[in-house]
Write an enzyme that holds these catalytic residues in place. Structure first.
Site, PDB file in Angstrom:
ATOM      1  N   THR A 234      40.488  46.178  37.289  1.00  0.00           N
ATOM      2  CA  THR A 234      41.093  46.685  36.065  1.00  0.00           C
ATOM      3  C   THR A 234      42.068  47.823  36.341  1.00  0.00           C
ATOM      4  O   THR A 234      42.619  48.393  35.413  1.00  0.00           O
ATOM      5  CB  THR A 234      40.021  47.180  35.088  1.00  0.00           C
ATOM      6  OG1 THR A 234      39.075  47.952  35.803  1.00  0.00           O
ATOM      7  CG2 THR A 234      39.324  46.022  34.420  1.00  0.00           C
ATOM      8  N   GLU A 456      34.986  15.301  27.313  1.00  0.00           N
ATOM      9  CA  GLU A 456      35.946  16.352  26.958  1.00  0.00           C
ATOM     10  C   GLU A 456      36.366  16.232  25.496  1.00  0.00           C
ATOM     11  O   GLU A 456      36.518  17.240  24.801  1.00  0.00           O
ATOM     12  CB  GLU A 456      37.167  16.308  27.880  1.00  0.00           C
ATOM     13  CG  GLU A 456      36.851  16.562  29.351  1.00  0.00           C
ATOM     14  CD  GLU A 456      36.113  17.876  29.605  1.00  0.00           C
ATOM     15  OE1 GLU A 456      36.269  18.830  28.807  1.00  0.00           O
ATOM     16  OE2 GLU A 456      35.347  17.950  30.591  1.00  0.00           O
TER      17      GLU A 456
HETATM   18  P1  ADP Z   1      40.083  48.255  40.740  1.00  0.00           P
HETATM   19  O1  ADP Z   1      40.217  49.426  41.619  1.00  0.00           O
HETATM   20  O2  ADP Z   1      39.788  48.607  39.314  1.00  0.00           O
HETATM   21  O3  ADP Z   1      39.156  47.213  41.231  1.00  0.00           O
HETATM   22  P2  ADP Z   1      42.815  47.935  41.468  1.00  0.00           P
HETATM   23  O4  ADP Z   1      43.366  49.213  40.996  1.00  0.00           O
HETATM   24  O5  ADP Z   1      42.543  47.831  42.915  1.00  0.00           O
HETATM   25  O6  ADP Z   1      41.512  47.562  40.651  1.00  0.00           O
HETATM   26  O7  ADP Z   1      43.773  46.768  40.998  1.00  0.00           O
HETATM   27  C1  ADP Z   1      44.225  45.764  41.868  1.00  0.00           C
HETATM   28  C2  ADP Z   1      45.639  45.367  41.534  1.00  0.00           C
HETATM   29  O8  ADP Z   1      45.683  44.733  40.271  1.00  0.00           O
HETATM   30  C3  ADP Z   1      46.566  46.541  41.412  1.00  0.00           C
HETATM   31  O9  ADP Z   1      47.123  46.876  42.642  1.00  0.00           O
HETATM   32  C4  ADP Z   1      47.624  46.036  40.441  1.00  0.00           C
HETATM   33  O10 ADP Z   1      48.588  45.277  41.104  1.00  0.00           O
HETATM   34  C5  ADP Z   1      46.833  45.112  39.555  1.00  0.00           C
HETATM   35  N1  ADP Z   1      46.398  45.785  38.328  1.00  0.00           N
HETATM   36  C6  ADP Z   1      45.124  45.983  37.949  1.00  0.00           C
HETATM   37  N2  ADP Z   1      45.071  46.604  36.760  1.00  0.00           N
HETATM   38  C7  ADP Z   1      46.328  46.825  36.375  1.00  0.00           C
HETATM   39  C8  ADP Z   1      46.923  47.447  35.241  1.00  0.00           C
HETATM   40  N3  ADP Z   1      46.175  47.956  34.261  1.00  0.00           N
HETATM   41  N4  ADP Z   1      48.259  47.496  35.173  1.00  0.00           N
HETATM   42  C9  ADP Z   1      49.015  46.976  36.158  1.00  0.00           C
HETATM   43  N5  ADP Z   1      48.510  46.397  37.250  1.00  0.00           N
HETATM   44  C10 ADP Z   1      47.190  46.298  37.381  1.00  0.00           C
HETATM   45 ZN    ZN Z   2      31.519  19.880  29.473  1.00  0.00          ZN
END
Ligand code: ADP
Ligand code: ZN
Ligand code: MG
Length: 639
Positions: A234, A456
């Site tokens: 996230t 389906e």
């Molecule tokens: P977490 O640390 O919460 O598991 P990350 O920050 O590592 O997630 O997110 C992985 C990738 O997903 C980021 O590098 C980005 O490219 C994308 N991403 C995740 N959340 C967002 C967001 N809210 N906005 C833009 N990109 C996001």
């Molecule tokens: Zn089914």
């Protein structure tokens, strides 16, 4: 969902834990074999190197010595308190060397004529101190032991860490955190979508870092820790980086697992080192990603090797957080992220430590739209690309999922040699990510295809017929590599946070619609519905045990603690009586069966529509949501 009682609900659940145990075992095995080999080497060293080197002297008696002295065999002597050592002529005159050392136990004081005799025989003599027992002991035992120990330490780290090697031994207590200078962070809040509330809270932290005086002026205590909590993907890590980028401070990034080491004390030393560095670089942000690796609750944890270490590391972390003063001149703020807040030690979460908790959830429609735009900046989209629709197609997806899908759609568009990414590519990318690659080579026989088509169609029709069904957007009977033989995609019109009992019942009916169709058309059921059954049963069980929707059982929670962010797995609470269990099982069964029968009833009433939709599906393999509506309307007007 496990039914058996377990006295200790904690289990070594993660792969991490297993890996650590495996590592500990490996290091143990290594240490034992090393001990054996080490003893052997030590003995060999004493026996064959040290002994011949140091004690080569021939032992002779005092009378022998006196005799040799009068015979002129003695070359030179050193007189010590309790012995006389020196060189005498080699007993074998032809052999080399000409003189060999000798050693005599003696009491030189009791022989007052000795000096005269030595002078008479013209022997060079001197007086010596007794050899230091400490010196030889050091040389013979301690030195090799130290060498062996050092070598062992080196190898031990190698055998455990699976690398690290010689370099690691010199940096054991050093923090592995990498300092990223503000200007190199490279992300700002512009790169984070759908996290406006989190960003608003973090803005405040930035203010603390930028103008600490302003807050300290009124005597307020500047917060020390911020904990980012939310499901994986996230954007927690991203948010932390962006905060450093916005604040323009130094940023120390590290991960909880980097503090987890075999040796008690190493992790703690790293924590100390990390905070020392940060204080020097203040104003700074220290970011500990996946903090649950060290911050796990100490109570009730399974006692395995390495637990002491974790405890020490955690204690050190707590001490550091408490210890440092976020002074107005040099503020340091700790950020941490986790997707398992429920396992964190309560001590970490108390006020004065991580006193700010910021929840980062899966993005809503508007958020998904923002994230789509962020991740399509470098992607060439078709001019008529419908953002809104694309965002609607991805409910419940995390930011990372959306970034991944956007990238996939660019790859798919490139594969069909298009010069821009169309919405169809995006849709295909979703399918690809959700259901696995299309696998056209997998051939189904005609009977199987028919069963899948009815199945389906059953899902789709029930979804269209129940009052709260999400509209169907697509039905397909093209098999996928991930095992699904066909699928019905529903597209919710909005994000839902509260669901009523009616809506949940409708969902169960839709899930069982596939099997219901098979049953009424073929009077036969197949294995294809096992996943549907699983999901329906799970939902029904949650309705009974968590949502209190069974009249028989009332609004009582029977489920155990829920792991908030990881798949919603529910641990058995273990305090449900055997009788209640039976009632729960009965209620779950009733909930499912009722909906199964309801789905069958609906499909029987619209048997023509089912037939029509199935035929169309068999012909085209993939139909859109409109086909469901048409099938229903046409057959209704006929009958
Ligand atoms: P977490 O640390 O919460 O598991 P990350 O920050 O590592 O997630 O997110 C992985 C990738 O997903 C980021 O590098 C980005 O490219 C994308 N991403 C995740 N959340 C967002 C967001 N809210 N906005 C833009 N990109 C996001
Ligand atoms: Zn089914
Ligand atoms: Mg992360």
């Amino acid at each position: 969902m496990l039914d058996n009682k377990r006295p200790n609900p904690k289990k070594p659940d993660s792969d991490d834990e297993k890996k650590r145990q495996e590592q500990a075992r490996r290091q143990m095995r290594f240490s034992i074999s090393y001990l054996i080999v080490g003893m052997l080497v030590l003995w060999l060293f004493q026996e064959f190197i040290l002994t011949p080197l140091v004690v080569q002297a021939t032992e002779i008696s005092y009378s022998e010595f006196k005799q040799k002295l009068t015979e002129g065999q003695i070359v030179k002597v050193t007189i010590r308190d309790t012995s006389i050592v020196g060189e005498m002529k080699n007993p074998d005159p032809k052999a080399t060397p000409a003189s060999v050392p000798f050693d005599t136990v003696a009491n030189p004081q009791s022989d007052p004529k000795l000096i005269e005799q030595l002078q008479a025989a013209n022997v060079a003599f001197s007086f010596g101190r007794p050899p230091s027992p400490i010196g030889s002991f050091l040389f013979a035992y301690i030195l090799p032991l130290v060498l062996l120990g050092g070598f062992w330490y080196l190898m031990y780290r190698r055998s455990g860490a699976g690398g690290g090697g010689i370099g690691a031994i010199f940096g054991v207590g050093k923090s592995k955190a990498t300092e990223v200078k503000a200007e190199d962070v490279g992300v700002t809040y512009k790169d984070v979508g759908g996290a406006d509330e989190a960003i608003a809270e973090l803005q405040e932290i930035i203010q603390f870092l930028k103008t600490p005086e302003q807050f300290a002026k009124l005597g307020g205590r500047i917060p020390k820790g911020v904990l980012l909590v939310g499901p994986p993907g996230t954007g927690k890590t991203l948010l932390a980086k962006a905060t450093a980028g916005e604040a323009g401070t130094s940023f120390f990034e590290t991960s909880g697992s980097e503090f987890v080491e075999m040796f008690v004390g190493v992790g703690a030393a790293r924590v100390r080192d990390l905070f020392e560095q940060a204080r020097k670089a203040a104003p700074a942000i220290v970011f500990i990603d996946e903090i649950d690796a060290i911050g796990q609750s100490r109570a009730g944890a399974v006692r395995f090797g390495g637990n002491d270490e974790r405890e020490q590391t955690l204690n050190q972390l707590l001490a550091e957080i408490d210890g440092f003063q976020t002074t107005a001149t040099a503020p340091v703020i700790i950020m941490a992220a986790t997707n398992r807040p429920e396992v964190l030690d309560p001590a970490l979460l108390r006020a004065g430590r991580f006193d700010r908790q910021i929840t980062v959830g899966n993005p809503d429609l508007a958020g998904r739209l923002q994230i789509l735009k962020i991740h399509s900046q470098s992607i060439k989209l078709a001019p008529d690309f419908d953002w809104e629709r694309a965002a609607r197609m991805t409910p419940g997806f995390s930011g990372a999922d959306i970034a991944n899908i956007m990238n996939e759609s660019a790859l798919l568009a490139a594969r069909r040699n298009a010069d821009a990414v169309a919405l169809a590519d995006f849709e295909a990318a979703i399918e690809r990510v959700v259901a696995g690659l299309e696998k056209r080579s997998r051939v189904m026989n005609e009977a199987e295809r028919k069963t899948v088509a009815y199945h389906e169609s059953g899902h789709a029709l029930v979804a269209a017929l129940v009052p709260h069904g999400d509209p169907v957007s697509k039905i397909s009977i093209v098999p996928r590599t991930r095992g699904a033989l066909g699928y019905t995609m529903q597209m919710p019109t909005e994000d839902r946070y509260l669901l009523t009992q009616d809506e949940l019942q409708d969902r169960i009916a839709v899930m069982l619609g596939g099997r219901a169709a098979e049953k009424i058309v073929c009077n036969q059921i197949s294995t294809g519905a096992s996943d549907d059954i699983l999901r329906a049963t799970e939902l029904a069980r949650r309705m009974v045990t968590e949502f209190g929707m069974s009249e028989k059982l009332g609004s009582v929670r029977y489920a155990g603690q829920q792991l908030q962010y990881l798949g919603g797995a529910v641990e058995d609470s273990g305090n449900v009586s055997q009788d209640t269990r039976q009632v729960i099982d009965g209620e779950v069964q009733r909930f499912v069966t009722e909906q199964y029968e309801r789905a069958q009833g609906l499909l029987r009433a619209h048997r023509d529509a089912l037939e029509k939709l199935t035929q169309q599906l068999l012909q085209q393999e993939t139909v859109d949501g409109g086909a469901v509506k048409r099938a229903l309307e046409e057959t209704l007007s006929h009958s």
